[in-house]
Design an enzyme around this catalytic site. Structure first.
Site, mmCIF file in Angstrom:
data_model
loop_
_atom_site.group_PDB
_atom_site.id
_atom_site.type_symbol
_atom_site.label_atom_id
_atom_site.label_comp_id
_atom_site.label_asym_id
_atom_site.label_seq_id
_atom_site.Cartn_x
_atom_site.Cartn_y
_atom_site.Cartn_z
ATOM 1 N N ARG A 42 0.805 -1.270 -0.006
ATOM 2 C CA ARG A 42 0.075 0.094 0.148
ATOM 3 C C ARG A 42 0.939 1.110 -0.005
ATOM 4 O O ARG A 42 2.050 0.989 0.471
ATOM 5 C CB ARG A 42 -0.930 0.127 1.234
ATOM 6 C CG ARG A 42 -1.892 -1.159 1.535
ATOM 7 C CD ARG A 42 -2.573 -1.423 2.649
ATOM 8 N NE ARG A 42 -3.599 -2.397 2.824
ATOM 9 C CZ ARG A 42 -3.159 -3.759 3.369
ATOM 10 N NH1 ARG A 42 -1.893 -3.877 3.602
ATOM 11 N NH2 ARG A 42 -3.838 -4.645 3.402
ATOM 12 N N LYS A 46 -0.878 -0.461 7.638
ATOM 13 C CA LYS A 46 -2.289 -1.043 7.988
ATOM 14 C C LYS A 46 -2.276 -2.127 8.797
ATOM 15 O O LYS A 46 -1.738 -3.214 8.404
ATOM 16 C CB LYS A 46 -3.209 -1.189 6.631
ATOM 17 C CG LYS A 46 -4.703 -1.385 7.042
ATOM 18 C CD LYS A 46 -5.562 -1.603 5.916
ATOM 19 C CE LYS A 46 -6.753 -1.903 5.843
ATOM 20 N NZ LYS A 46 -7.616 -2.228 5.154
ATOM 21 N N HIS A 100 -3.197 1.412 -5.158
ATOM 22 C CA HIS A 100 -4.303 0.263 -4.635
ATOM 23 C C HIS A 100 -4.600 -0.437 -5.939
ATOM 24 O O HIS A 100 -4.913 -1.548 -5.656
ATOM 25 C CB HIS A 100 -5.234 0.709 -3.887
ATOM 26 C CG HIS A 100 -5.662 -0.197 -2.856
ATOM 27 N ND1 HIS A 100 -4.873 -0.224 -1.540
ATOM 28 C CD2 HIS A 100 -6.825 -0.871 -2.586
ATOM 29 C CE1 HIS A 100 -5.366 -1.251 -0.682
ATOM 30 N NE2 HIS A 100 -6.522 -1.455 -1.410
ATOM 31 N N ARG A 122 -2.066 -3.042 -6.415
ATOM 32 C CA ARG A 122 -2.072 -3.852 -5.407
ATOM 33 C C ARG A 122 -3.274 -5.102 -6.027
ATOM 34 O O ARG A 122 -2.886 -6.215 -5.824
ATOM 35 C CB ARG A 122 -2.357 -3.312 -4.206
ATOM 36 C CG ARG A 122 -2.793 -4.321 -2.973
ATOM 37 C CD ARG A 122 -2.914 -3.899 -1.512
ATOM 38 N NE ARG A 122 -3.625 -4.680 -0.756
ATOM 39 C CZ ARG A 122 -3.068 -5.396 0.124
ATOM 40 N NH1 ARG A 122 -1.633 -5.554 -0.004
ATOM 41 N NH2 ARG A 122 -3.542 -6.154 0.926
ATOM 42 N N HIS A 168 -3.543 -10.764 4.023
ATOM 43 C CA HIS A 168 -4.958 -10.553 4.539
ATOM 44 C C HIS A 168 -4.936 -11.667 5.694
ATOM 45 O O HIS A 168 -4.529 -12.666 5.564
ATOM 46 C CB HIS A 168 -5.704 -11.036 3.624
ATOM 47 C CG HIS A 168 -5.962 -9.929 2.373
ATOM 48 N ND1 HIS A 168 -6.272 -10.927 1.065
ATOM 49 C CD2 HIS A 168 -5.886 -9.036 2.211
ATOM 50 C CE1 HIS A 168 -6.359 -9.771 0.411
ATOM 51 N NE2 HIS A 168 -6.168 -8.509 0.857
ATOM 52 N N TYR A 171 -11.206 -11.695 -4.326
ATOM 53 C CA TYR A 171 -10.390 -11.437 -5.529
ATOM 54 C C TYR A 171 -10.387 -12.798 -6.363
ATOM 55 O O TYR A 171 -10.330 -12.864 -7.436
ATOM 56 C CB TYR A 171 -8.844 -11.546 -4.878
ATOM 57 C CG TYR A 171 -8.417 -10.163 -4.350
ATOM 58 C CD1 TYR A 171 -7.793 -9.184 -5.379
ATOM 59 C CD2 TYR A 171 -8.636 -9.916 -2.924
ATOM 60 C CE1 TYR A 171 -7.715 -7.811 -4.828
ATOM 61 C CE2 TYR A 171 -8.129 -8.533 -2.747
ATOM 62 C CZ TYR A 171 -7.690 -7.543 -3.574
ATOM 63 O OH TYR A 171 -7.314 -6.318 -3.026
#
Length: 291
Positions: free
Chosen positions: A140, A164, A236, A239, A263, A272
Site C-alpha cells: 500500500r 495498515k 491500490h 495492489r 490478509h 479476489y
C-alpha cells in the site's frame, strides 16, 4: 481518540478539517466551537446533510462512515471534557462494499508502466523502485512511504514495512533481486536528508523530505497515463492487479495469495478469487440453463 493509532488520528484529523470546511467554509477553532455550540438537533441535521452530500458525490460507503465517525469522536471527546452539552446518536451507516472491483490492470499494462520511468534520471530511478515494490509485494502507498533505509536487510533480502494493521515493530517481508537492484540504483542519487525514509521528494521546495501519500498517488496515476492506460491507475489498483495476477499464475493458491497480500481474513482473498473466476456469472448461466 487517544487510544487510536497514530495513522488513524492523522486520518481523522484530515476528515475533521474536510468536514468543517464543507459545512462552514473555514477550518478554525472558531468553526469547531460554533458547531459544538449548536442545539443538538441542529448539529444532527448538519451532520446528516454532510453525510448525504458525500454520498451524492460518489464517496464509498466505508469512506463516508469513517468521515462521520471522525465527527462523532470529536463530539464525544468534547462532551467528556465539558465543551459540549450533547452527544450524537448512532446514524445509519452507509452500506460498505469491500473490494467490489478487484480487477486492477493487466500484466501487460504493468509492463508498459515499468517502461515509462527514465532510469537515467533520479526521479526515474525512484519511481521505478516504487513501482517494483508496489507490484512485486502488493504494498500500500502508506507502507511504501514508511520504508526506512536503516531497515533494509541487504543480506537476507528483506525489508520492514509499517502500515495498515502493523504493530509498532513492523513486519519483515522478502523482496526480489530486481527490487533490491532498483532500490540500490535509487540510493546512488537519493538526496541527503535528515529523514531516514527510503523515498524522498525531489521537488525544489520539499527536497529530501519524506515522499507524501498524495505524491505517491499522483506519481502512479501519471505513469499510468503516460503508459496509455485509459482507466485511472492508483497504488491500490496495482495492489489489486498483483493479487489477481498471483492467483491466476498459481491456479488459485488462496493461502499463498493471502500470505502475499497480508490478509488476516482468508475471505478477503476469496473475493479476489471469485472476481477473477467470475463465479457469479457461471452460477447465473447454470441457473438460466436449468429454467
Amino acid at each position: 481518540m487517544s487510544k487510536r493509532s497514530k495513522d488513524t488520528r492523522r486520518v481523522y484529523s484530515n476528515d475533521l478539517q474536510w468536514f468543517f470546511y464543507a459545512v462552514s467554509g473555514e477550518v478554525s477553532a472558531g468553526a469547531v466551537r460554533a458547531f459544538l455550540a449548536l442545539p443538538r438537533i441542529q448539529a444532527l441535521r448538519v451532520l446528516m446533510g454532510y453525510q448525504d452530500s458525500l454520498a451524492a458525490n460518489g464517496y464509498a460507503g466505508s469512506t463516508i462512515n469513517r468521515k462521520v465517525s471522525a465527527v462523532k469522536s470529536l463530539v464525544e471527546y468534547a462532551y467528556r471534557i465539558g465543551e459540549c452539552e450533547w452527544q450524537l446518536p448512532r446514524l445509519k451507516r452507509e452500506r460498505e462494499q469491500r473490494y467490489k472491483d478487484t480487477t486492477g490492470v493487466s500484466v501487460e499494462q504493468i509492463r508498459l508502466m515499468m517502461a515509462v520511468p527514465d532510469r537515467a534520471t533520479a526521479k526515474g530511478k525512484r519511481n521505478y523502485a516504487i513501482l517494483r515494490l508496489l507490484w512485486e509485494n502488493g504494498l500500500r502507498r502508506g507502507e511504501i512511504a514508511k520504508i526506512t533505509c536503516g531497515e533494509i536487510d541487504w543480506e537476507e533480502q528483506r525489508i520492514t514495512i509499517y502500515g495498515k494493521g502493523r504493530r509498532e515493530e513492523g513486519e519483515e517481508i522478502d523482496v526480489s533481486d530486481r527490487a533490491l537492484e532498483a532500490i540500490r540504483d535509487w540510493l546512488t542519487v537519493r538526496p541527503q536528508s535528515e529523514y531516514d525514509v527510503l523515498f524522498t521528494s525531489l521537488d525544489h521546495n520539499t527536497l529530501g523530505k519524506p515522499l507524501s501519500l498524495t505524491s505517491i498517488y499522483r506519481m502512479v496515476r501519471r505513469l499510468g497515463e503516460k503508459a496509455g492506460i485509459k482507466k485511472i491507475v492508483s497504488p491500490h489498483k496495482i495492489r489489486h492487479s498483483a493479487i489477481t495476477a498471483y492467483l491466476d499464475a498459481s491456479d488459485g493458491d488462496m493461502r499463498g495469495g493471502a500470505s502475499f497480500a497480508r490478509h488476516s481474513d482468508l475471505s478477503v482473498t476469496q473475493v479476489y478469487d471469485d472476481n477473477r473466476k467470475r463465479q457469479q456469472k457461471k452460477a447465473t448461466k447454470i441457473l438460466s440453463d436449468l429454467a
